[in-house]
Write a protein that holds these residues in place. Sequence first.
Motif, mmCIF file in Angstrom:
data_model
loop_
_atom_site.group_PDB
_atom_site.id
_atom_site.type_symbol
_atom_site.label_atom_id
_atom_site.label_comp_id
_atom_site.label_asym_id
_atom_site.label_seq_id
_atom_site.Cartn_x
_atom_site.Cartn_y
_atom_site.Cartn_z
ATOM 1 N N SER A 88 19.089 -33.743 -47.049
ATOM 2 C CA SER A 88 17.982 -33.679 -48.014
ATOM 3 C C SER A 88 17.275 -32.329 -47.950
ATOM 4 O O SER A 88 16.924 -31.752 -48.981
ATOM 5 C CB SER A 88 16.980 -34.795 -47.746
ATOM 6 O OG SER A 88 17.585 -36.040 -47.852
ATOM 7 N N PHE A 89 17.080 -31.830 -46.739
ATOM 8 C CA PHE A 89 16.439 -30.526 -46.571
ATOM 9 C C PHE A 89 17.308 -29.426 -47.171
ATOM 10 O O PHE A 89 16.800 -28.532 -47.869
ATOM 11 C CB PHE A 89 16.173 -30.266 -45.089
ATOM 12 C CG PHE A 89 15.437 -29.003 -44.810
ATOM 13 C CD1 PHE A 89 14.103 -28.874 -45.167
ATOM 14 C CD2 PHE A 89 16.071 -27.936 -44.204
ATOM 15 C CE1 PHE A 89 13.412 -27.700 -44.929
ATOM 16 C CE2 PHE A 89 15.397 -26.753 -43.962
ATOM 17 C CZ PHE A 89 14.060 -26.644 -44.313
ATOM 18 N N ALA A 90 18.611 -29.473 -46.915
ATOM 19 C CA ALA A 90 19.524 -28.473 -47.481
ATOM 20 C C ALA A 90 19.538 -28.539 -49.007
ATOM 21 O O ALA A 90 19.550 -27.506 -49.685
ATOM 22 C CB ALA A 90 20.931 -28.668 -46.925
ATOM 23 N N MET A 91 19.515 -29.740 -49.558
ATOM 24 C CA MET A 91 19.492 -29.895 -51.019
ATOM 25 C C MET A 91 18.179 -29.353 -51.589
ATOM 26 O O MET A 91 18.178 -28.712 -52.647
ATOM 27 C CB MET A 91 19.659 -31.364 -51.401
ATOM 28 C CG MET A 91 21.015 -31.940 -51.067
ATOM 29 S SD MET A 91 22.282 -31.458 -52.199
ATOM 30 C CE MET A 91 21.847 -32.428 -53.605
ATOM 31 N N ALA A 92 17.066 -29.603 -50.895
ATOM 32 C CA ALA A 92 15.780 -29.098 -51.370
ATOM 33 C C ALA A 92 15.764 -27.572 -51.395
ATOM 34 O O ALA A 92 15.305 -26.965 -52.368
ATOM 35 C CB ALA A 92 14.651 -29.626 -50.490
ATOM 36 N N ILE A 93 16.273 -26.956 -50.347
ATOM 37 C CA ILE A 93 16.348 -25.492 -50.310
ATOM 38 C C ILE A 93 17.237 -24.982 -51.442
ATOM 39 O O ILE A 93 16.909 -24.007 -52.121
ATOM 40 C CB ILE A 93 16.864 -25.004 -48.936
ATOM 41 C CG1 ILE A 93 15.800 -25.251 -47.875
ATOM 42 C CG2 ILE A 93 17.249 -23.533 -48.981
ATOM 43 C CD1 ILE A 93 16.258 -24.953 -46.475
#
Length: 170
Positions: A121-126
């Motif tokens: 989720s963090f990678a997708m947000a970035i």
Amino acid sequence: MVILSSCCGCVGLKKGGVIIAWLQMMISILCCPYNALLLNEILSDGSIFRVVLPIFSYFLLYGIYKNDPGCMIPSLIMLLTTSVLFIIFPIVTLIFYFADIMEYISEMVDEKTFDGITILSFAMAINYVCAALILYLWFVLFSLYKSMRECNNKNAAASSRRARSITSNA
């Protein structure tokens, strides 16, 4: 019709376009050693964007400095394509490789600290923040393109009227 009237709310479109073009040029120059290695692999992995970035950056700068909006078109196409790819590829990757991605993340990270979904989720947000930034830069450059084109059309019409008035008076 100009979409934006300024870059970042405080800088004019032309100055913002110059800043974006120089940043793009600097990034492409910093990536030159990497680009030289890719020249052998262009056809095999489709890394054409990394190789043509310095060329598109030059055309963007030339178009802004010489007031030639046609030279800005390659960079506009590249930025729009890049932002669309930033939006589409993660979704396609998740659909087809979700299990593999989760397995890879679980091998890389201690599960007591982070779970795979949080990291993903963090990678997708970035990724989507980068896509939004690239899309905003595209809107700035597209607004500059439209304003330069409208200005050039007005100047061409005015000079055409002047030429007609001179020939009719003679």
